[in-house]
Design a protein around this motif. Sequence first.
Motif, PDB file in Angstrom:
ATOM      1  N   ILE A 126       1.054  -1.284   0.036  1.00  0.00           N
ATOM      2  CA  ILE A 126      -0.127   0.046  -0.004  1.00  0.00           C
ATOM      3  C   ILE A 126       0.870   1.185   0.072  1.00  0.00           C
ATOM      4  O   ILE A 126       0.395   2.018  -0.598  1.00  0.00           O
ATOM      5  CB  ILE A 126      -1.079  -0.290   1.241  1.00  0.00           C
ATOM      6  CG1 ILE A 126      -2.028  -1.079   0.895  1.00  0.00           C
ATOM      7  CG2 ILE A 126      -1.646   1.487   1.474  1.00  0.00           C
ATOM      8  CD1 ILE A 126      -2.828  -1.151   2.221  1.00  0.00           C
ATOM      9  N   LEU A 127       1.975   1.151   0.777  1.00  0.00           N
ATOM     10  CA  LEU A 127       2.718   2.495   0.887  1.00  0.00           C
ATOM     11  C   LEU A 127       3.874   2.633  -0.011  1.00  0.00           C
ATOM     12  O   LEU A 127       4.568   3.425  -0.096  1.00  0.00           O
ATOM     13  CB  LEU A 127       3.108   2.567   2.337  1.00  0.00           C
ATOM     14  CG  LEU A 127       2.002   2.901   3.342  1.00  0.00           C
ATOM     15  CD1 LEU A 127       2.717   2.828   4.862  1.00  0.00           C
ATOM     16  CD2 LEU A 127       1.456   4.004   3.249  1.00  0.00           C
ATOM     17  N   GLY A 128       4.179   1.464  -0.552  1.00  0.00           N
ATOM     18  CA  GLY A 128       5.515   1.505  -1.500  1.00  0.00           C
ATOM     19  C   GLY A 128       6.813   1.369  -0.701  1.00  0.00           C
ATOM     20  O   GLY A 128       7.773   2.048  -1.338  1.00  0.00           O
ATOM     21  N   VAL A 129       6.865   1.150   0.578  1.00  0.00           N
ATOM     22  CA  VAL A 129       8.031   1.168   1.308  1.00  0.00           C
ATOM     23  C   VAL A 129       8.725  -0.187   1.173  1.00  0.00           C
ATOM     24  O   VAL A 129       8.211  -1.116   0.574  1.00  0.00           O
ATOM     25  CB  VAL A 129       7.665   1.579   2.852  1.00  0.00           C
ATOM     26  CG1 VAL A 129       7.016   2.895   3.017  1.00  0.00           C
ATOM     27  CG2 VAL A 129       6.818   0.354   3.567  1.00  0.00           C
ATOM     28  N   SER A 130       9.957  -0.293   1.612  1.00  0.00           N
ATOM     29  CA  SER A 130      10.707  -1.509   1.672  1.00  0.00           C
ATOM     30  C   SER A 130      11.351  -1.707   2.911  1.00  0.00           C
ATOM     31  O   SER A 130      12.265  -1.103   3.255  1.00  0.00           O
ATOM     32  CB  SER A 130      11.777  -1.329   0.588  1.00  0.00           C
ATOM     33  OG  SER A 130      12.499  -2.776   0.517  1.00  0.00           O
ATOM     34  N   PHE A 131      10.939  -2.939   3.540  1.00  0.00           N
ATOM     35  CA  PHE A 131      11.324  -3.209   4.841  1.00  0.00           C
ATOM     36  C   PHE A 131      12.618  -4.164   4.637  1.00  0.00           C
ATOM     37  O   PHE A 131      12.782  -5.032   3.857  1.00  0.00           O
ATOM     38  CB  PHE A 131      10.147  -4.218   5.632  1.00  0.00           C
ATOM     39  CG  PHE A 131       9.264  -3.227   6.320  1.00  0.00           C
ATOM     40  CD1 PHE A 131       9.232  -2.799   7.714  1.00  0.00           C
ATOM     41  CD2 PHE A 131       8.096  -2.706   5.489  1.00  0.00           C
ATOM     42  CE1 PHE A 131       8.452  -2.220   8.435  1.00  0.00           C
ATOM     43  CE2 PHE A 131       7.536  -1.998   6.410  1.00  0.00           C
ATOM     44  CZ  PHE A 131       7.323  -1.510   7.768  1.00  0.00           C
ATOM     45  N   SER A 132      13.499  -4.081   5.611  1.00  0.00           N
ATOM     46  CA  SER A 132      14.591  -5.109   5.699  1.00  0.00           C
ATOM     47  C   SER A 132      14.360  -5.886   7.110  1.00  0.00           C
ATOM     48  O   SER A 132      14.061  -5.292   7.955  1.00  0.00           O
ATOM     49  CB  SER A 132      16.089  -4.189   5.874  1.00  0.00           C
ATOM     50  OG  SER A 132      16.309  -3.615   6.941  1.00  0.00           O
TER      51      SER A 132
END
Length: 353
Positions: free
Chosen positions: A326-332
């Motif tokens: 939804i937000l287009g973020v990328s978690f590590s």
Amino acid sequence: MLVEIDGSIYEGGGAIFRNSLALSAATQRPVKVFRIRAKRSKPGLRPQHLMVAKALTRMTLGKATGLAIGSQEVIFYPQRVLGGSYVLDIGTAGSITLLLQAILPAAVFASSKVKLKVIGGTDVPMAPPVDYFHHVFLPALRDMGVIVHLKLLRRGHYPKGGGICEVEVDPVNVLAPILRLERGEITRVSGVAHAVRLPKHVVERIASSAEDALRRHGIEGVEIKRDYRPNRGHLGPGAGIVLWAIDDLGNVLGADALGKRGKPSEQVGREAAEKLIKEIQSGCPVDRHLGDMLIPYMAMASGRSEIRVSCLTLHTLSNIAVAEKILGVSFSVSGREGAPATIAVEGAAIRRS
């Protein structure tokens, strides 16, 4: 653009639906959630999930399709989040705290203060108890700039529910990032043991057994409040305990256990204590449940958030997947499921419109 979320990923439960609508409402990005609760014995929307959708539709002046018990596909078109007062009656023992998990991400970006009166279950299986929400989760939100006031008026247990909480949310313009990587020395352990429409000795036995178990592990000076409610309008019997440990860095770890028919009170207290001891022994500053609850806020914050969790759960992984979509973020994520892990993300810097 409509974001499509597969509700069958990872644990395939209601959390995927709740988090999808929560982030959609907070960001005004429409979503389609399909195969809702596909891996549950009764797939599709249940009353508590339906209440989430109806409440967020109302709060955002939105539109939604597929809002019916058993529906496995919902399309949600939110607009701006409105402040104001709302009464949300789940109508069952559905969890108040799970409903709040879906409402709060939107409420923190509302046009003005949000006041909620929520009726349902406060202490029910498969959900954070209200005391955990109050003493573990809400302090973590304060670190991100969010002030939420919660008042417990009446407890509600499975199957009758009837619990009542009043909640006030002060909106923010932007969320601050959260950094919890180091664990300090435990300075205090507190808790609340409760019993409703049961003999008074139940709450004393629960609390005493928790204190004894903690003492055997070298934890002294534990302060457990006895919350005994013989009636006071409660609909049904129930008991449980929430414990939390605070370290000298301000981190809070939590654990809980619920009573049920045939389960000795001593077992309830001991179970919660053993869970808390395991969290403390992990050496991590974030417990397994708080970890998954923080994911939506980390994704929306302005700046880099990073936490070290005691156990990477399927709930956490599904929340990450929804936030990324939804937000287009990328978690590590450094760690494997079922073990301690470090989770980091550069937030999307969502702002109040």
